[in-house]
Design a protein around this motif. Structure first.
Motif, mmCIF file in Angstrom:
data_model
loop_
_atom_site.group_PDB
_atom_site.id
_atom_site.type_symbol
_atom_site.label_atom_id
_atom_site.label_comp_id
_atom_site.label_asym_id
_atom_site.label_seq_id
_atom_site.Cartn_x
_atom_site.Cartn_y
_atom_site.Cartn_z
ATOM 1 N N GLN A 78 44.844 27.208 57.279
ATOM 2 C CA GLN A 78 45.522 27.912 58.369
ATOM 3 C C GLN A 78 44.558 28.292 59.483
ATOM 4 O O GLN A 78 44.985 28.551 60.595
ATOM 5 N N LYS A 79 43.279 28.331 59.161
ATOM 6 C CA LYS A 79 42.258 28.664 60.152
ATOM 7 C C LYS A 79 41.621 27.361 60.637
ATOM 8 O O LYS A 79 41.681 26.346 59.953
ATOM 9 N N ASN A 80 41.008 27.395 61.786
ATOM 10 C CA ASN A 80 40.318 26.208 62.293
ATOM 11 C C ASN A 80 38.938 26.050 61.679
ATOM 12 O O ASN A 80 38.382 24.956 61.666
ATOM 13 N N GLU A 81 38.386 27.168 61.200
ATOM 14 C CA GLU A 81 37.100 27.109 60.513
ATOM 15 C C GLU A 81 37.008 28.266 59.539
ATOM 16 O O GLU A 81 37.624 29.316 59.740
ATOM 17 N N ILE A 82 36.256 28.031 58.473
ATOM 18 C CA ILE A 82 36.033 29.069 57.467
ATOM 19 C C ILE A 82 34.545 29.097 57.117
ATOM 20 O O ILE A 82 33.833 28.118 57.330
ATOM 21 N N PRO A 83 34.074 30.213 56.554
ATOM 22 C CA PRO A 83 32.701 30.241 56.047
ATOM 23 C C PRO A 83 32.645 29.465 54.723
ATOM 24 O O PRO A 83 33.697 29.146 54.146
ATOM 25 N N PRO A 84 31.457 29.187 54.224
ATOM 26 C CA PRO A 84 31.375 28.510 52.927
ATOM 27 C C PRO A 84 32.136 29.296 51.864
ATOM 28 O O PRO A 84 32.090 30.528 51.847
ATOM 29 N N PRO A 85 32.848 28.604 51.002
ATOM 30 C CA PRO A 85 33.627 29.308 49.976
ATOM 31 C C PRO A 85 32.727 30.097 49.021
ATOM 32 O O PRO A 85 31.602 29.705 48.745
ATOM 33 N N ASP A 86 33.261 31.190 48.533
ATOM 34 C CA ASP A 86 32.588 31.997 47.524
ATOM 35 C C ASP A 86 33.181 31.579 46.188
ATOM 36 O O ASP A 86 34.302 31.942 45.857
ATOM 37 N N PHE A 87 32.464 30.785 45.457
ATOM 38 C CA PHE A 87 33.000 30.229 44.209
ATOM 39 C C PHE A 87 32.918 31.259 43.092
ATOM 40 O O PHE A 87 31.935 31.349 42.378
ATOM 41 N N GLN A 88 33.978 32.053 43.010
ATOM 42 C CA GLN A 88 34.114 33.006 41.921
ATOM 43 C C GLN A 88 35.296 32.557 41.081
ATOM 44 O O GLN A 88 36.321 32.134 41.613
ATOM 45 N N PHE A 89 35.133 32.649 39.786
ATOM 46 C CA PHE A 89 36.159 32.181 38.877
ATOM 47 C C PHE A 89 36.579 33.335 37.973
ATOM 48 O O PHE A 89 35.953 33.581 36.941
ATOM 49 N N PRO A 90 37.629 34.072 38.371
ATOM 50 C CA PRO A 90 38.071 35.214 37.575
ATOM 51 C C PRO A 90 38.470 34.793 36.158
ATOM 52 O O PRO A 90 38.952 33.682 35.937
ATOM 53 N N GLN A 91 38.262 35.704 35.233
ATOM 54 C CA GLN A 91 38.671 35.487 33.845
ATOM 55 C C GLN A 91 40.049 36.124 33.657
ATOM 56 O O GLN A 91 40.172 37.345 33.696
ATOM 57 N N PRO A 92 41.104 35.319 33.504
ATOM 58 C CA PRO A 92 42.430 35.904 33.302
ATOM 59 C C PRO A 92 42.528 36.562 31.931
ATOM 60 O O PRO A 92 41.801 36.212 31.009
ATOM 61 N N VAL A 93 43.467 37.506 31.845
ATOM 62 C CA VAL A 93 43.667 38.219 30.577
ATOM 63 C C VAL A 93 44.784 37.611 29.751
ATOM 64 O O VAL A 93 44.942 37.955 28.584
ATOM 65 N N SER A 94 45.564 36.700 30.368
ATOM 66 C CA SER A 94 46.667 36.074 29.639
ATOM 67 C C SER A 94 47.035 34.745 30.299
ATOM 68 O O SER A 94 46.743 34.521 31.480
ATOM 69 N N VAL A 95 47.686 33.917 29.526
ATOM 70 C CA VAL A 95 48.213 32.664 30.079
ATOM 71 C C VAL A 95 49.292 32.997 31.108
ATOM 72 O O VAL A 95 49.404 32.319 32.135
ATOM 73 N N GLN A 96 50.055 34.056 30.876
ATOM 74 C CA GLN A 96 51.085 34.443 31.840
ATOM 75 C C GLN A 96 50.482 34.778 33.192
ATOM 76 O O GLN A 96 51.053 34.449 34.230
ATOM 77 N N GLN A 97 49.314 35.393 33.218
ATOM 78 C CA GLN A 97 48.641 35.678 34.486
ATOM 79 C C GLN A 97 48.324 34.369 35.209
ATOM 80 O O GLN A 97 48.492 34.267 36.425
#
Length: 171
Positions: free
Chosen positions: A59-78
């Motif tokens: 949606q933006k014309n430019e973005i900064p480098p992505p911050d590769f964070q990978f959250p740990q979900p607490v459930s499959v439903q999440q």
């Protein structure tokens, strides 16, 4: 029109990705095949979030480098709720790009340094879809290592036939 083509492909792949995510055993969210690997839950969450994250970036014309964070979900439903939100966002945002916007150059910039420049459609194709498929393949290996039946995707898996190869009919 270009956005509609991507949306049609995305829509066809959503139920496939959902079948993969639904197979993750609740007790395997923190399992990982190697110390440097993501946990099964982190990879599943990434699969669920990628489409929304990418379309929001587009949606933006430019973005900064992505911050590769990978959250740990607490459930499959999440994870499944995240997928549902991600799908809803893509359905809302992607049709808003006309062909001019899809062909416009989109960038990743770090301060005054351009790191990536490509047409928006290439970004969406490469990261929202191809990147998604690559991680779904990775997740397939996680399921196999967890001894979970792997769903079919484009063709059959070792565990399931597909529409391209229907179950044999009794004689």
């Amino acid at each position: 029109m270009l956005a509609q083509y991507l949306l049609a492909e995305f829509e066809a792949q959503v139920p496939v990705t959902r079948r993969f995510l639904e197979r993750l055993p609740e007790n395997s969210l923190t399992w990982k095949p190697h110390p440097r690997s993501l946990t099964a839950g982190q990879l599943a969450y990434h699969l669920a979030f990628v489409p929304e994250g990418v379309v929001r970036g587009a949606q933006k014309n430019e973005i900064p480098p992505p911050d590769f964070q990978f959250p740990q979900p607490v459930s499959v439903q999440q994870v499944l709720d995240t997928l549902d939100q991600s799908v809803a966002t893509v359905r809302e945002v992607l049709p808003g790009f006309d062909d001019a916007a899809m062909n416009a150059i989109w960038r990743i910039v770090d301060g005054d340094r351009e790191l990536v420049a490509m047409p928006r459609i290439a970004f969406l194709r490469n990261i929202m879809l191809n990147h998604w498929y690559q991680h779904r393949g990775q997740f397939c290996v996680y399921l196999r290592l967890l001894d979970v039946a792997v769903p079919s995707s484009w063709g059959p898996s070792a565990d399931e036939s597909s529409a391209l190869q229907p179950e044999p009919q009794p004689a």
